[in-house]
Write a protein that holds these residues in place. Structure first.
Motif, PDB file in Angstrom:
ATOM      1  N   GLN A   1       0.824  -1.210   0.000  1.00  0.00           N
ATOM      2  CA  GLN A   1       0.000   0.000   0.000  1.00  0.00           C
ATOM      3  C   GLN A   1       0.857   1.260   0.000  1.00  0.00           C
ATOM      4  N   GLY A   2       2.160   1.076  -0.049  1.00  0.00           N
ATOM      5  CA  GLY A   2       3.064   2.216  -0.150  1.00  0.00           C
ATOM      6  C   GLY A   2       3.190   3.013   1.143  1.00  0.00           C
ATOM      7  N   GLU A   3       2.960   2.352   2.282  1.00  0.00           N
ATOM      8  CA  GLU A   3       3.055   3.092   3.546  1.00  0.00           C
ATOM      9  C   GLU A   3       4.514   3.425   3.869  1.00  0.00           C
ATOM     10  N   LYS A   4       4.741   4.727   4.128  1.00  0.00           N
ATOM     11  CA  LYS A   4       6.093   5.265   4.306  1.00  0.00           C
ATOM     12  C   LYS A   4       6.915   4.496   5.332  1.00  0.00           C
ATOM     13  N   GLU A   5       6.322   4.320   6.506  1.00  0.00           N
ATOM     14  CA  GLU A   5       7.062   3.717   7.611  1.00  0.00           C
ATOM     15  C   GLU A   5       7.549   2.300   7.249  1.00  0.00           C
ATOM     16  N   ALA A   6       6.645   1.531   6.654  1.00  0.00           N
ATOM     17  CA  ALA A   6       6.986   0.156   6.270  1.00  0.00           C
ATOM     18  C   ALA A   6       8.067   0.150   5.191  1.00  0.00           C
ATOM     19  N   LEU A   7       8.017   1.119   4.272  1.00  0.00           N
ATOM     20  CA  LEU A   7       9.009   1.172   3.204  1.00  0.00           C
ATOM     21  C   LEU A   7      10.386   1.559   3.737  1.00  0.00           C
ATOM     22  N   VAL A   8      10.398   2.485   4.675  1.00  0.00           N
ATOM     23  CA  VAL A   8      11.679   2.883   5.278  1.00  0.00           C
ATOM     24  C   VAL A   8      12.296   1.686   5.997  1.00  0.00           C
ATOM     25  N   GLN A   9      11.442   0.942   6.694  1.00  0.00           N
ATOM     26  CA  GLN A   9      11.947  -0.226   7.420  1.00  0.00           C
ATOM     27  C   GLN A   9      12.469  -1.292   6.450  1.00  0.00           C
ATOM     28  N   ALA A  10      11.751  -1.499   5.353  1.00  0.00           N
ATOM     29  CA  ALA A  10      12.172  -2.485   4.352  1.00  0.00           C
ATOM     30  C   ALA A  10      13.525  -2.077   3.760  1.00  0.00           C
ATOM     31  N   LYS A  11      13.667  -0.793   3.503  1.00  0.00           N
ATOM     32  CA  LYS A  11      14.919  -0.281   2.916  1.00  0.00           C
ATOM     33  C   LYS A  11      16.083  -0.522   3.888  1.00  0.00           C
TER      34      LYS A  11
ATOM     35  N   LEU B   1      16.256  -2.803   6.229  1.00  0.00           N
ATOM     36  CA  LEU B   1      16.541  -4.233   6.280  1.00  0.00           C
ATOM     37  C   LEU B   1      17.371  -4.671   5.088  1.00  0.00           C
ATOM     38  N   SER B   2      16.992  -4.126   3.903  1.00  0.00           N
ATOM     39  CA  SER B   2      17.637  -4.589   2.672  1.00  0.00           C
ATOM     40  C   SER B   2      19.123  -4.224   2.632  1.00  0.00           C
ATOM     41  N   ILE B   3      19.545  -3.300   3.499  1.00  0.00           N
ATOM     42  CA  ILE B   3      20.977  -2.983   3.512  1.00  0.00           C
ATOM     43  C   ILE B   3      21.681  -3.522   4.758  1.00  0.00           C
ATOM     44  N   THR B   4      20.972  -4.392   5.487  1.00  0.00           N
ATOM     45  CA  THR B   4      21.558  -4.967   6.705  1.00  0.00           C
ATOM     46  C   THR B   4      22.133  -6.346   6.417  1.00  0.00           C
TER      47      THR B   4
ATOM     48  N   VAL C   1      17.859 -14.509   5.288  1.00  0.00           N
ATOM     49  CA  VAL C   1      16.891 -14.925   4.261  1.00  0.00           C
ATOM     50  C   VAL C   1      17.533 -15.610   3.060  1.00  0.00           C
ATOM     51  N   ARG C   2      18.851 -15.588   3.015  1.00  0.00           N
ATOM     52  CA  ARG C   2      19.519 -16.169   1.851  1.00  0.00           C
ATOM     53  C   ARG C   2      19.423 -17.696   1.853  1.00  0.00           C
TER      54      ARG C   2
ATOM     55  N   THR D   1      19.824  -8.025  -3.669  1.00  0.00           N
ATOM     56  CA  THR D   1      19.722  -6.585  -3.441  1.00  0.00           C
ATOM     57  C   THR D   1      18.520  -6.268  -2.571  1.00  0.00           C
ATOM     58  N   ASP D   2      17.355  -6.794  -2.939  1.00  0.00           N
ATOM     59  CA  ASP D   2      16.147  -6.525  -2.164  1.00  0.00           C
ATOM     60  C   ASP D   2      15.234  -7.738  -2.229  1.00  0.00           C
ATOM     61  N   SER D   3      15.408  -8.630  -1.267  1.00  0.00           N
ATOM     62  CA  SER D   3      14.611  -9.851  -1.284  1.00  0.00           C
ATOM     63  C   SER D   3      13.167  -9.562  -0.880  1.00  0.00           C
ATOM     64  N   ILE D   4      12.949  -8.452  -0.188  1.00  0.00           N
ATOM     65  CA  ILE D   4      11.590  -8.150   0.281  1.00  0.00           C
ATOM     66  C   ILE D   4      10.656  -7.872  -0.897  1.00  0.00           C
TER      67      ILE D   4
END
Ligand SMILES: *[C@@H]1O[C@H](CO)[C@@H](O)[C@H](O)[C@H]1NC(C)=O
Length: 343
Positions: A66-76, A78-81, A88-89, A322-325
């Protein structure tokens, strides 16, 4: 050329699809057996659960979609952690071992290997796959079936005027020297039958008659022969065949029938130079939320909401490293949708 008749409806879809993604959704293929396991088991066993793995313990796919800001920031984040990547690999060794028993693997990974509806059974699809690991479906099989039926026998692929800066590709003789393609300083003879050469890409949605023309039409045979010493023939061959009079599902060569990759339904891609902010007069799509590889967007979770609004059947590029999410949430969304369509 009426393809709508049941039993003659085999549309050929020639697309690169993802192989080796962590949570791959297999599109339905021809049912070969009359046995329908759903009579016994229902469809619940096809739902994804936490036990199937994936990052949803730490991210919220519905909020991301749904493009919710907070969730997207968190996903971003995670994707660089590094720890997240590790968690998840799935290593190649896992697949080598797990696929020793193919039947067990298919069940444990919950592949859908039978049609979920009569409508899909009546409209079997064929795919030609190039083994690759980066373009994923955006639609369920039922949605793909309905989109293809709505073409009413027509094809859907990029086919447009070749830009001046690409013309060298087909006006010079090329050769492969030491594994590299290069011009040899010799002009090519004009195309057979003076066929107008059009520009496109290698992802196409075409009907069975088109494929028959590729295999049997003498004009196409001559074109393929002619194309052998050009540069990147897959980026003009299908587009050119699509405008040859008499090819099933083709359109006239007149430029009014030109089709861009945005209007064709086969594949969605974001080129960096076409990205821009909403409201821009030049931009074709919003900016990439992932990162770029050779000027192509490798999608991030933030691209999903927009992607799902598009009519394309497949998209590239994805990269689970790069971004498994992005892939995970997309796969989960498609599975939920496919099962919800049953009721
Ligand atoms: C995930 O996001 C959706 C949409 O905002 C929300 O309704 C739901 O409660 C969230 N779930 C969790 C577990 O946080």
């Amino acid at each position: 050329m009426r393809l709508q008749k049941r039993g003659r409806l085999l549309l050929l879809l020639k697309l690169i699809v993802v192989l080796g993604s962590l949570w791959m959704l297999i599109l339905l293929s021809h049912p070969k057996t009359g046995w329908d396991p759903t009579h016994i088991l229902g469809y619940r066993w096809l739902e994804y659960t936490d036990a199937d793995g994936g990052p949803e313990k730490v991210c919220n796919c519905s909020a991301i979609l749904q493009g919710e800001k907070e969730a997207l920031v968190q996903a971003k984040l995670l994707s660089i952690t590094r720890e997240f990547h590790k968690s998840v690999r799935i290593p190649n060794e896992y697949y080598i071992k797990a696929t020793q028993d193919c039947r067990k693997f298919r069940i444990s990974r919950k592949y859908i290997s039978f049609p979920l509806s009569q409508e899909e059974e009546d409209f079997p699809l064929a795919y030609s796959m190039v083994v690759h690991h980066k373009d994923f479906p955006l639609k369920t099989n039922l949605e793909i079936v309905r989109l293809l039926r709505s073409l009413r026998g027509g094809n859907s692929l990029e086919s447009e005027k070749m830009s001046e800066r690409k013309k060298w590709r087909v006006s010079n003789v090329h050769q492969i020297v030491d594994g590299k393609i290069q011009g040899i300083g010799k002009a090519k003879e004009p195309p057979p039958f003076n066929l107008p050469i059009l520009s496109g890409n290698s992802y196409i949605v075409v009907n069975r008659g088109y494929i028959r023309s590729v295999l049997e039409d003498t004009r196409v045979q001559a074109l393929i022969e002619w194309a052998k010493d050009t540069y990147s023939p897959d980026e003009f061959l299908w587009a050119t065949i699509q405008r040859i009079p008499g090819v099933p599902g083709s359109t006239w060569p007149n430029p009014k029938y030109d089709m861009t990759d945005i209007n064709a339904i086969a594949r969605l891609v974001k080129w960096q130079w076409h990205e821009g902010p909403q409201g821009s007069l030049q931009a074709v799509y919003p900016e990439c939320h992932g990162n770029h590889v050779r000027a192509i967007c490798v999608y991030g979770a933030g691209d999903l909401q927009w992607m799902l609004e598009q009519h394309h059947l497949f998209a590239n590029k994805f990269d689970v490293d790069t971004d498994s999410i992005a892939v995970y949430c997309l796969e989960k969304y498609l599975r939920q949708k496919a099962l919800a369509e049953l009721y």
